[in-house]
Every structure is written in structure tokens, then in C-alpha cells.
Motif scaffolding. Structure first.
Motif, PDB file in Angstrom:
ATOM      1  N   PHE A  43      18.288  -4.297  -2.749  1.00 36.43           N
ATOM      2  CA  PHE A  43      18.563  -3.150  -1.895  1.00 36.43           C
ATOM      3  C   PHE A  43      17.942  -1.882  -2.496  1.00 36.43           C
ATOM      4  CE2 PHE A  43      21.340   0.471  -0.886  1.00 36.43           C
ATOM      5  CZ  PHE A  43      21.135   0.511   0.479  1.00 36.43           C
ATOM      6  N   TYR A  46      14.196  -1.751  -2.078  1.00 36.40           N
ATOM      7  CA  TYR A  46      13.780  -1.371  -0.733  1.00 36.40           C
ATOM      8  C   TYR A  46      14.057   0.109  -0.475  1.00 36.40           C
ATOM      9  CZ  TYR A  46      12.427  -1.856   4.056  1.00 36.40           C
ATOM     10  OH  TYR A  46      11.752  -1.727   5.228  1.00 36.40           O
ATOM     11  N   TYR A  50      11.341   2.652   0.994  1.00 32.90           N
ATOM     12  CA  TYR A  50      11.584   3.370   2.249  1.00 32.90           C
ATOM     13  C   TYR A  50      11.674   4.869   1.989  1.00 32.90           C
ATOM     14  CZ  TYR A  50      13.945   4.572   6.674  1.00 32.90           C
ATOM     15  OH  TYR A  50      14.291   5.114   7.893  1.00 32.90           O
ATOM     16  N   VAL A  54       9.452   7.904   3.634  1.00 32.61           N
ATOM     17  CA  VAL A  54      10.027   9.030   4.379  1.00 32.61           C
ATOM     18  C   VAL A  54       9.668  10.351   3.697  1.00 32.61           C
ATOM     19  CG1 VAL A  54      12.190  10.085   5.130  1.00 32.61           C
ATOM     20  CG2 VAL A  54      11.879   7.633   5.332  1.00 32.61           C
TER      21      VAL A  54
ATOM     22  N   LEU B  79       7.439   5.076  13.774  1.00 37.28           N
ATOM     23  CA  LEU B  79       8.433   5.503  12.783  1.00 37.28           C
ATOM     24  C   LEU B  79       9.811   4.937  13.142  1.00 37.28           C
ATOM     25  CD1 LEU B  79       7.402   9.229  12.344  1.00 37.28           C
ATOM     26  CD2 LEU B  79       7.219   7.435  10.620  1.00 37.28           C
ATOM     27  N   ILE B  82       9.927   1.304  12.063  1.00 34.05           N
ATOM     28  CA  ILE B  82      10.131   1.171  10.629  1.00 34.05           C
ATOM     29  C   ILE B  82      11.594   1.424  10.265  1.00 34.05           C
ATOM     30  CG2 ILE B  82       9.564   2.239   8.409  1.00 34.05           C
ATOM     31  CD1 ILE B  82       6.716   2.638   9.583  1.00 34.05           C
ATOM     32  N   GLY B  83      12.151   2.479  10.845  1.00 29.98           N
ATOM     33  CA  GLY B  83      13.544   2.810  10.557  1.00 29.98           C
ATOM     34  C   GLY B  83      14.507   1.736  11.043  1.00 29.98           C
ATOM     35  N   LEU B  85      13.960  -1.395  11.439  1.00 29.95           N
ATOM     36  CA  LEU B  85      13.895  -2.614  10.633  1.00 29.95           C
ATOM     37  C   LEU B  85      14.537  -2.392   9.267  1.00 29.95           C
ATOM     38  CD1 LEU B  85      12.894  -5.547  10.694  1.00 29.95           C
ATOM     39  CD2 LEU B  85      11.215  -4.768   9.057  1.00 29.95           C
ATOM     40  N   ALA B  86      14.296  -1.215   8.690  1.00 33.29           N
ATOM     41  CA  ALA B  86      14.847  -0.929   7.364  1.00 33.29           C
ATOM     42  C   ALA B  86      16.359  -1.078   7.374  1.00 33.29           C
ATOM     43  CB  ALA B  86      14.444   0.472   6.928  1.00 33.29           C
ATOM     44  N   ILE B  89      17.966  -4.227   6.150  1.00 32.81           N
ATOM     45  CA  ILE B  89      18.119  -4.469   4.725  1.00 32.81           C
ATOM     46  C   ILE B  89      19.544  -4.111   4.299  1.00 32.81           C
ATOM     47  CG2 ILE B  89      17.365  -3.551   2.494  1.00 32.81           C
ATOM     48  CD1 ILE B  89      15.480  -5.599   3.560  1.00 32.81           C
ATOM     49  N   VAL B  90      20.035  -3.004   4.843  1.00 31.57           N
ATOM     50  CA  VAL B  90      21.429  -2.644   4.561  1.00 31.57           C
ATOM     51  C   VAL B  90      22.344  -3.735   5.098  1.00 31.57           C
ATOM     52  CG1 VAL B  90      23.184  -0.872   4.825  1.00 31.57           C
ATOM     53  CG2 VAL B  90      20.777  -0.229   4.833  1.00 31.57           C
ATOM     54  N   LEU B  92      21.782  -6.899   5.571  1.00 31.10           N
ATOM     55  CA  LEU B  92      21.726  -8.151   4.810  1.00 31.10           C
ATOM     56  C   LEU B  92      22.346  -8.021   3.430  1.00 31.10           C
ATOM     57  CD1 LEU B  92      20.731 -11.055   4.388  1.00 31.10           C
ATOM     58  CD2 LEU B  92      18.556 -10.116   3.638  1.00 31.10           C
ATOM     59  N   LEU B 394      14.234  13.960   8.187  1.00 29.36           N
ATOM     60  CA  LEU B 394      14.945  13.176   7.173  1.00 29.36           C
ATOM     61  C   LEU B 394      16.244  12.624   7.748  1.00 29.36           C
ATOM     62  CD1 LEU B 394      14.537  15.361   3.954  1.00 29.36           C
ATOM     63  CD2 LEU B 394      13.511  13.140   4.424  1.00 29.36           C
ATOM     64  N   MET B 397      15.622   9.636  10.008  1.00 30.83           N
ATOM     65  CA  MET B 397      15.250   8.432   9.276  1.00 30.83           C
ATOM     66  C   MET B 397      16.448   7.874   8.501  1.00 30.83           C
ATOM     67  SD  MET B 397      12.243   7.965  10.351  1.00 30.83           S
ATOM     68  CE  MET B 397      11.451   6.640   9.468  1.00 30.83           C
ATOM     69  N   LEU B 398      17.328   8.756   8.054  1.00 29.99           N
ATOM     70  CA  LEU B 398      18.537   8.307   7.367  1.00 29.99           C
ATOM     71  C   LEU B 398      19.471   7.587   8.346  1.00 29.99           C
ATOM     72  CD1 LEU B 398      20.270   8.430   4.728  1.00 29.99           C
ATOM     73  CD2 LEU B 398      21.355  10.451   5.710  1.00 29.99           C
ATOM     74  N   LEU B 400      18.690   6.038  11.086  1.00 25.39           N
ATOM     75  CA  LEU B 400      18.150   4.738  11.468  1.00 25.39           C
ATOM     76  C   LEU B 400      18.404   3.716  10.368  1.00 25.39           C
ATOM     77  CD1 LEU B 400      14.701   5.644  13.080  1.00 25.39           C
ATOM     78  CD2 LEU B 400      16.897   5.313  14.184  1.00 25.39           C
ATOM     79  N   PHE B 401      18.242   4.163   9.127  1.00 29.42           N
ATOM     80  CA  PHE B 401      18.440   3.281   7.980  1.00 29.42           C
ATOM     81  C   PHE B 401      19.893   2.813   7.907  1.00 29.42           C
ATOM     82  CE2 PHE B 401      18.681   2.756   3.205  1.00 29.42           C
ATOM     83  CZ  PHE B 401      17.876   1.630   3.163  1.00 29.42           C
TER      84      PHE B 401
END
Lengths: 106, 645
Positions: A43, A46, A50, A54, B79, B82-83, B85-86, B89-90, B92, B394, B397-398, B400-401
Motif C-alpha cells: 500500500f 503505491y 500515486y 498527483v 485523471l 487513474i484516481g 483505479l488507485a 489499492i486501498v 484490496l 489535490l 485526487m484524494l 478518488l483515492f
């Protein structure tokens, strides 16, 4: 092949899992213990990737126009790279995680 | 509308919907108990569940919204890919396994596993409902958008049709059929998008797409030559220059009217060098005060004496001055575009006594700018020195993450598989499928940008229209898949809401738990109500780009749910009061922020964006930490004297 995989799985699990495999007793405790270091490590990797993407976009957007790969710019290379990285990290996690109740592999 | 409905598309469309409903009715018979209804008996194979994750996640926003945004603005839409999909990761590494281990049917189960508190159930139930409804809006908007060109129904009918179909699916079936529908749809979506992407790369770029009207350019002239040149041309073509009156005063536009047909052409003045200007043909659409819609000065329609907007979008210059590139490969596709020039379209609204006119004008843009972030108005800020604009970026993007792992319809999918390892494996399959699809979005979007098939009034239609520029069959299939996409995601969301109502909220107010039969019945009633709300909101918000709306849903989900999930896993000091506080503060603050933001002021209330009460539009960067902070503070204040675990 299988033997190699099992050997590495053993090494990795002893390195990254602080506890013995799940004993199914005390759901909460197990959960905290078992929430593996490997997962956290991946994690964090990544998160760095990421975060880098950004932050470059936010503070140095012009870097995204640099063409590191034969006429393809950084925005695309990094963007595709992030998607591939997510997949690779997920695969690594899947390979080195142990299944609690033993079951047939896929 | 720049397209007609075709019989083929309609037939295929109904076949799809029919099959979907058929599966639902067939599988629905197996789902009588709550475990069957909400969690498909926990018997879904992990691979199927993984693809169903993709089906749930690749909603109208991904397919329609992102492709549309890329088609109109280039890289910026990516963008979002990307967000989005990222965020997996959280999901999983942080959320998947504990969710599976702790919960039964809903997100509230997992949070409540340690405390057994009604407060947590109530708060988590409400936040699930709020996020689901927020996320439903873009899906319903997407449905209306799709159905309009396909079946020639108005937006409202499209939304209504989807709403009713989905309610039927959910009421008859539950999670088993929803999962299989998602599996089917997820696979089809990815496969056909891949086919489309291959065809686009094979087709390469062409400066004169067949479908496209040839827009004229005049010049370059010096300012002094302009009127003489224009006069000459106008005399030749029997046209008149219209005076720049009313709203047209001091605008960079010139209008000419054809003396025979009455069609008005609008030209935009484009300064190409310090003393030379070009005139480029544009298009316009006027909404008269009396309700009539004029396209280029003529009534809207297909008959003689009427006009429609021309479809647009092309490469205007290729490297080496070629007219066609011929087949490309996945990398040379970008390389060729990088060295080309693309015609993007921008619009300007002019308001005067007669009504409102939207002028669409050409904006030739170097390919290297199309392939970098910062072209879309939302993202232009990153190229400025405005710190607030950078924070806004920012913040998005946060959100989305952090948002993915907090979406209720994703979280409930962890309960459909049999154990933790299956949950993990299905997440990995989900990541692979979704990641592959998101790579395709960039090709699809850029393909649509240069296909000559874009509808200027509707960015959400870019992907289906791109398919249409290749052939009619593909258009029919892609539209039908996109529509099933909406159906699937909407049913997942409605199911998540129904679960929250019947499993979490109702049980807060009753001494005894509901019987199994009653629980399923309450869930079905709740599905109808939530579905009805979604229909209304889908009609109200029809003007907004769907991926933008999804950004909001992510912000709310991340602010309300993520702090509770994460802290519960990593901090022993969490108390149930802390969790309740975290959820409520995160949810209320992010909702309030959105309602007070410049974007909402402008696009929803129709007010001036600068009057907004918050400094930037995306709440995440403030409200996610706020959710964490309130959870920690309240937990510290309410520590039990002796620990009971």
C-alpha cells in the motif's frame, strides 16, 4: 515450480506477517494481527507512486510533457504505469498471501 | 441531436434488456432469505465476483463520462481513470479482508462487529443511503442521456424507463441476479471496448473523417483586409453580414446569413499571429424566450428549411502534412497525435432580450496539449499560480483515492463470496479487469475526439457515437451494453440502500429483529422508494457531466465511511461514540461543502460561482481529515474506564 513458490511463500510470510496464521479465535485480535505487513508495505509503495503523480501534476505540470519514451509523453507513461503497478502489486499480494482455511488453488 | 434511431439498435437494445430481466426473474426464485437476497448465499465463485466488481464499478460515469471528457478536453478525463483505479489499492490492501471477516450483509455490520451499538448502525445506515443516492444521480442522468439518441425518447422517459426496470430487477431478484447481470455486463463492456479500441488504432487518424461536415476557414487576413475579403466572399455566395447588435456586440464573432436558405453561419475570429486573423466557421443554438429552439437561425429538425448541429471532431494537421496515418500501434497512436493538431470545440453563451444563444467555435489545439493534463476548466488551475485551484485538484485526487473503498455497493460485494481468500482473489480479478478497461478509455476518448462524430451538446454520448462512426452494429451493441451498465450499477446501489434500510435502520428502532421474510419485504419496499427518488434526481440533474457528479459521491463516501473503517482496523482506542461522530461529521461536512461550492452555485442553482461560500469545490482534502479528527477526538473523550474487549 510449485515447490519454489511454496518456499518463497514461506520466507515471505515469516518476514511480513507478524503473527502465526489465523486460528479463527477472537475475530478482532486476529484481524489486527493478521492485517499483514505485506499489505501495508505494498500500500505504501503505491501511495508513493500515486502521490508522486498527483504532486507532479499539481506543482510541476510541465514535466508531464517530457517525452521519456519515443515520442510518448510522461503523462501517458506514468498514467499507464500507475495502472500496471496496481495490477502487479495486487498480483504480488495475491501470490504471497496465505489462505486461512486450506483450499484448492485456483 | 445529431443522430437517428436505427431499428437494429432498438432491437438489440430490447434483447439486452429482455435477457437481463430474464436472468433476474430466473435467479430471483432462489433468493427468498435475507442471506440469499443480500449476499447471494455467499456462494458466488471468486472469478465471477471479480468481474462483477468491474461490472459494478465501471458505471455510466466511467464509460460515458470519462470517454466524453477525454473526447472534449484530452488527457484530463484520464485523471479520473487513474484516481478511480488507485482507489482499488486501498480496497484490496486495507479494507477487503476485514470487511469480509467482520460483516454479514452490510457495511454497518463490519463497523458494528466490535460494539453492537445502535448508534453505529443508524449512522452507517444513513451514510450508506446518502452515498448511494448521490451515486445514483449520475447513473440516472447517464441513462437518460443514452436513451435519447438511441430510441428518440426525451430524457425524462429514459430515466423513468431505467428506474422502473431496475426496481423490477431488484424487487424480483436481489444479489444473486444482480451479481450475474454485473458479470455479464462487465465482461461484455470490457470485450467490446477492447474491440472498439483495436478498431480505432487500426483506423489511425484521418484529417477528413467521412461523417464530418467540412467547416470552412477564411484567412489569414490582416484586420484591414478582413471586411473587403469577407465582402467579396459574401457577394459570391449571396450572403449578408448581420450587424453585431445586442448580445453580439464586442464579441469575437461575425454572423453571415444565406439569402436563400436563411441559415446563419457564425464565424469566430481567431488571432493567429500578431497582425493576422482567421475566421473559422462555428455553430450556434438559440433558445428563444418563447421556447423555440433555433439551430443556426433555422428551426431544429431534419426537414428542408430546418437544421441540426453538425457532428464535429477531427485532426486538422498530421505530422508531415499527410492526410491519413493508416494503421497505428498502441504507442505510435500517441506519438502521431502528439505531433498533430486537433480541432477542439469550445462554447460561449450570449444572453439578450430574445433569449440565450450558445456559440460553439473551433479551437485548433496542438496534440501535445491534448495529451497533457490541464485543458479542462476543472483542471486548468494546475497550470496557474492559484494555490486554491491546486488544492482543489489535490482534493479531488484524494477523494478518488479514498472513495472507492468506501462505496457501499462495492463493499456489499465482499459478502457474496465464501471466505476471505475469495474476497481477496476477486478483488485482484477486479483490479485487472478495471485497470485494463481504464487503459482503453484513453484510446476510446481520443478516438472519439478525432472521429468526426461528436455531438457538441452532449459530452456523455462520445463513446456510443464513436462506435457509430465505425458501424451501426457496433453502435447498437455499445449502446445496449452502456445501458445495461447503467441498469447493473443502479441495481447494485439500490440493493445497498435497501440493505441499509432493512438491515440497519429498521433494526435500530425495533426491540426484536425482523423475521427473515419481513426483512426481505422491507428491503423490497425500500428499493421502490429509493428507485423513485433516483428517478426524480436523474431528471433534475440532467445537464451535468456524469463523471463530475461521481466525483462528489466519492467525496462523500470517503469523508463519511473511510475514517471509521480505517481507524477501526488500526487503532484499539476507537469507541462507538467516536465512530458515530466520524461518520456523521464526515458526511454532513462534505455534503454541506458541496452544496455551498462554486460549482453547485453555478450549475445547480444558476448563481454566480464567485458568490460561493467555500473557497474551492472539492471537499475531500478538508472533510476527510475532519472525519478522522472528529472520530479520534470523540473516541479519546469517551474512553471506557476499564477496557472491555
Amino acid at each position: 515450480m510449485r515447490r519454489v513458490y511454496e518456499k518463497y511463500q514461506k520466507i515471505w510470510t515469516t518476514r511480513f506477517f507478524s503473527a502465526k496464521p489465523d486460528t479463527q479465535s477472537g475475530v478482532i485480535l486476529t484481524m489486527e494481527r493478521q492485517h499483514s505487513r505485506l499489505g501495508l508495505l505494498l500500500f505504501l509503495i503505491y501511495l508513493l507512486l500515486y502521490g508522486g503523480f498527483v504532486l507532479i501534476n499539481t506543482f510541476r505540470p510541465d514535466w508531464m510533457q517530457v517525452q521519456p519514451l519515443n515520442g510518448v509523453n510522461l503523462a501517458i507513461v506514468y498514467g499507464f504505469g500507475l495502472i500496471l503497478a496496481a495490477f502487479l502489486l495486487a498480483l504480488i499480494y495475491g501470490l504471497f498471501s496465505h489462505d486461512e482455511p486450506p483450499e484448492e488453488s485456483p | 441531436m445529431t443522430d437517428q434511431s436505427s431499428l437494429l439498435a432498438i432491437v438489440l437494445f430490447f434483447v439486452f434488456v429482455g435477457v437481463t430481466l430474464g436472468i433476474s426473474f430466473f435467479l430471483g426464485r432462489q433468493a427468498k432469505s435475507p442471506k440469499g437476497y443480500f449476499a447471494a448465499h455467499g456462494q458466488i465463485p471468486w472469478f465471477v465476483n471479480g468481474i462483477a466488481f468491474a461490472g459494478d464499478y465501471l458505471s455510466a460515469a466511467s464509460f460515458l463520462g470519462i470517454c466524453g471528457m477525454i473526447a472534449f478536453y484530452g488527457y484530463d478525463g484520464f485523471l479520473y481513470s487513474i484516481g478511480y483505479l488507485a482507489g482499488w489499492i486501498v480496497a484490496l490492501f486495507v479494507v477487503a479482508e476485514p470487511m469480509k471477516r467482520l460483516g454479514k450483509f452490510t457495511f454497518a455490520d463490519a463497523l458494528d462487529a466490535r460494539f453492537n451499538s445502535r448508534g453505529i448502525r443508524l449512522a452507517a445506515g444513513i451514510s450508506t443511503l446518502a452515498v448511494s443516492i448521490f451515486y445514483l444521480i449520475p447513473q440516472m442522468v447517464g441513462a437518460g442521456v443514452l436513451i435519447r439518441p438511441l430510441l428518440d425518447f426525451p430524457h425524462e422517459v429514459g430515466v423513468l424507463l431505467v428506474g422502473v426496470t431496475v426496481i423490477l430487477i431488484v424487487v424480483t431478484a436481489g444479489m444473486v441476479s444482480t451479481t450475474w447481470v454485473q458479470f455479464l455486463k462487465g465482461s461484455l463492456l470490457v470485450i467490446f471496448s477492447a474491440v472498439l479500441a483495436v478498431l480505432i488504432i487500426q483506423r489511425g487518424f484521418n484529417t477528413e473523417p467521412e461523417t464530418s461536415h467540412r467547416f470552412a476557414s477564411l484567412g489569414p487576413f490582416s484586420e484591414a483586409q478582413l471586411h473587403a475579403e469577407l465582402g467579396k466572399r459574401i457577394e459570391l455566395q449571396n450572403q449578408t453580414i448581420l450587424p453585431a447588435e445586442g448580445a453580439w456586440q464586442d464579441q469575437p464573432f461575425i454572423r453571415t446569413r444565406d439569402n436563400v436558405s436563411g441559415r446563419i453561419t457564425v464565424w469566430s475570429r481567431d488571432r493567429v499571429t500578431a497582425d493576422k486573423i482567421m475566421l473559422r466557421e462555428g455553430q450556434m443554438i438559440s433558445q428563444q424566450k418563447d421556447g423555440q429552439i433555433l439551430i443556426s437561425g433555422l428551426p431544429k429538425g431534419k426537414d428542408p428549411g430546418e437544421a441540426l448541429l453538425y457532428p464535429v471532431g477531427r485532426v486538422s494537421r498530421l505530422p508531415g502534412g499527410e492526410q491519413k496515418t493508416g494503421p497505428l500501434n498502441p504507442l505510435s497512436f500517441f506519438k502521431a497525435l502528439e505531433q498533430s493538431e486537433v480541432i477542439l470545440w469550445r462554447k460561449k453563451k450570449l444572453v439578450d432580450a430574445t433569449g440565450m444563444t450558445t456559440v460553439y467555435f473551433q479551437k485548433p489545439t496542438p496534440g501535445s496539449q491534448v495529451l497533457r493534463p490541464g485543458e479542462h476548466p476543472r483542471f486548468q488551475g494546475i497550470r496557474s499560480d492559484d494555490p486554491l485551484a491546486k488544492i482543489d485538484f489535490l482534493s479531488l485526487m484524494l477523494a478518488l483515492f479514498c472513495g472507492t473503498a468506501s462505496l457501499p455497493h462495492i463493499l456489499i460485494r465482499y459478502y457474496t463470496v465464501k471466505d476471505v481468500s475469495a474476497a481477496r482473489k476477486s478483488t485482484i480479478v477486479g483490479i485487472a479487469t478495471i485497470g485494463f478497461f481504464y487503459i482503453l478509455t484513453l484510446y476510446l476518448g481520443l478516438g472519439a475526439m478525432t472521429s468526426g462524430a461528436l455531438d457538441l451538446t452532449d459530452s456523455n454520448m462520445a463513446a456510443p457515437l464513436l462506435a457509430k462512426s465505425i458501424n451501426q452494429w457496433l453502435f447498437a451493441v455499445i449502446s445496449a451494453i452502456a445501458f445495461t451498465t447503467v441498469l447493473g450499477t443502479v441495481s447494485g446501489l439500490i440493493l445497498a440502500s435497501a440493505g441499509a434500510v432493512s438491515h440497519d435502520l429498521v433494526s435500530c428502532f425495533r426491540q426484536e429483529p425482523l423475521t427473515d421474510v419481513a426483512q426481505v419485504r422491507v428491503a423490497k419496499i425500500a428499493s421502490c422508494v429509493v428507485g423513485a427518488i433516483a428517478i426524480v434526481l436523474g431528471i433534475v440533474f440532467q445537464q451535468m457531466n456524469v463523471s463530475y457528479l461521481v466525483g462528489w459521491a466519492f467525496s462523500v463516501a470517503a469523508s463519511a465511511n473511510l475514517p471509521a473503517l480505517v481507524m477501526l482496523l488500526f487503532w484499539k482506542g476507537v469507541t462507538h461514540q467516536g465512530i458515530v461522530a466520524g461518520i456523521l461529521v464526515g458526511m454532513i461536512s462534505s455534503l454541506t461543502w458541496i452544496l455551498l461550492s462554486g460549482d453547485t452555485f453555478e450549475k445547480v442553482y444558476g448563481l454566480d460561482a464567485s458568490a460561493a461560500l467555500v473557497p474551492f469545490s472539492q471537499p475531500g482534502i478538508v472533510t476527510i481529515p475532519l472525519g478522522f479528527a472528529s472520530l479520534v477526538i470523540v473516541s479519546l473523550l469517551t474512553q471506557p474506564k476499564t477496557k472491555t474487549a
